[in-house]
Write an enzyme that holds these catalytic residues in place. Structure first.
Site, mmCIF file in Angstrom:
data_model
loop_
_atom_site.group_PDB
_atom_site.id
_atom_site.type_symbol
_atom_site.label_atom_id
_atom_site.label_comp_id
_atom_site.label_asym_id
_atom_site.label_seq_id
_atom_site.Cartn_x
_atom_site.Cartn_y
_atom_site.Cartn_z
ATOM 1 N N THR A 101 64.404 42.217 16.184
ATOM 2 C CA THR A 101 64.455 40.781 16.419
ATOM 3 C C THR A 101 63.051 40.258 16.177
ATOM 4 O OG1 THR A 101 66.255 40.926 17.980
ATOM 5 C CG2 THR A 101 64.879 38.962 18.115
ATOM 6 N N LYS A 132 70.084 35.236 15.449
ATOM 7 C CA LYS A 132 69.703 36.004 16.643
ATOM 8 C C LYS A 132 68.981 35.114 17.650
ATOM 9 C CE LYS A 132 69.088 39.521 19.368
ATOM 10 N NZ LYS A 132 68.413 40.798 19.216
ATOM 11 N N LYS A 171 59.595 38.477 24.589
ATOM 12 C CA LYS A 171 59.152 38.466 23.183
ATOM 13 C C LYS A 171 60.111 37.622 22.336
ATOM 14 C CE LYS A 171 60.480 41.588 20.385
ATOM 15 N NZ LYS A 171 61.556 41.718 19.361
#
Lengths: 293, 293
Positions: free
Chosen positions: B102, B177, B245
């Site tokens: 990701t 995502k 993150k």
């Protein structure tokens, strides 16, 4: 007491978006129904189907032995139940009072206790499922109060809902509904931000819904409201105005429980901003407008 | 090129919580597999099963023609792909590079374009489904890049995932995502606040989950993480550290798209607070601790 069509006259107060359908099911099942609503026009359909109109809460209280309310705000509930010409002072001995409004747990307890002192029974029984759930008699009904009263009323609840759950003592129906509204509203705001991002990024947002709905990001809000957001269908199944009311109850109650629910607070801020733009009678999915207009 | 077990040597970089299982499925299917990871210990299981170890990204690039990466942060991705001894400088002509980390959509586009200039192909293909999805080969894989490259790789994706979706041009896998992480994280925070309220109010919170899950407040987070929260099961399927993150990537990207995603911002604040309490390697459902500890 076993409730039968012969020994029961149901009084129904509040024939709005939800109440109208719910009361209709009771009529359809053959119960005698007496109705009262602040705006009589909203009861006309029910009167056509055989309900009897009364001009006041007091009149309704005098005629019925099972009284169901689903009205606006906790303030309205307080007035209808505890006001001078309200249910508490005027209901007949042994009557059962069921408040299906989303309201304050503390007020539910107050009503329950005053009712007990007057040989009345009271339940808090807020619902979820929206106007469609009400229409199709498949509401979720969350009930607090005495288990015996719940058992007596269960057949009546069964005419309006599918998922009927006894949650415990008085106020616990309202507490459960608050949990529902917190999870629902925050999820809805998250779905808004997710789909706003999709739209701006250039990805096909309908494809994003398809990918997300089966995974960890999947929710009933995404399924139901996601498509409405993307097709600008902001018609109300549930008003912005009512959600704000519910969330403010949640905020007051959570503070008293010593909780600082930041996501809830921010969700309220967003909805208030939306409401100030004149969207108080839009559906809750109109929150999407804050991001894409 | 049609990918076969004879003409393909797969290089796999990143054998952590997710990558280990994913690479294992490729081995099980009979593919030749070369692996590299910053910490060799995390690759030992794969080496036992027949994977070949190399000591650097450079060595891996020289040996393989299909390279899959699932590593830490965008910074790590940048180094592995664009660094001095990275994939871009050292991959063999015609190789396919697939980043399943990701990461940033912009970085994906940069890699895609540099790859094109060097007669390489690149896809961004982040996943959802967590460690269990990786173990059971039923990840959702969201892919951006050239459709032809996607079609070539589809059989390989099929060994690791169930729901494999081509979302469009380079970067669109990462954009999808991001949408997923926004909806998931905000929903999770909402579920935390809802269940924290339930717990404090005295209602049985397990019963609250039962009532909520089929209605408008229902979500996969409530189903999966709700019970974990209530039973204090904070083991990691997905680390707090990694979610932070991801959400920071989402925040940067959304700002550049001109979006002000307030719920996202507040969710990050909550997770940072949790991380500062030493919970960065707890599962994301540990957010509940902020409310009930």
């Amino acid at each position: 007491m076993v409730i039968t069509k012969e020994n029961t006259i149901i009084g129904f107060i509040g024939t709005g978006l939800m109440g109208k359908s719910m009361a209709g099911h009771l009529l359809d099942a053959g119960y005698k129904l007496v109705v009262y609503n602040r705006t009589k026009e909203k009861s006309l359909e029910l009167l056509d189907k055989g309900a009897v109109w009364v001009d006041s809460v007091l009149d309704l209280a005098k005629r019925c032995n099972l009284i169901i309310t689903i009205i606006g705000t906790p303030k309205d509930v307080e007035e209808v139940y505890l006001g001078e010409n309200g249910l508490m002072e005027n209901a007949k001995q042994g009557s059962i009072l069921v408040d299906m409004t989303t309201s304050s747990p503390k007020l539910a307890v107050k009503i329950y206790e005053e009712a007990k002192g007057k040989n009345l029974s009271a339940l808090d029984a807020p619902v979820t499922g929206g106007d469609i759930g009400a229409k199709e008699a498949r509401l979720t009904i969350m009930v607090g109060g005495d288990k015996e009263t719940f058992d007596e009323i269960l057949p009546i609840f069964g005419l309006m809902g599918k998922n009927i759950v006894y949650q415990g003592e008085s106020g616990f129906g309202q507490h459960t509904k608050i949990c529902n509204q917190i999870a629902m509203a925050v999820t809805l705001a998250g779905v808004c931000e997710s789909l706003a991002y999709a739209k701006k990024s250039g990805v096909n947002p309908q494809n994003v819904i398809k990918v997300l709905e089966t995974g960890t990001a999947g929710s009933n809000i995404l399924k139901v409201h996601g498509h409405r957001m993307l097709t600008s269908d902001f018609a109300a199944g549930f008003y912005v105005k009512h959600l704000i009311k519910d969330l403010k109850i949640a905020l007051v109650e959570s503070k008293e429980l010593g909780l600082d629910l930041e996501m809830l607070k921010h969700t309220i801020t967003l909805y208030e901003r939306l409401s100030e733009r004149g969207e108080e009678y839009s559906g809750v999915q109109a929150l999407f407008k804050l991001y894409v207009d």
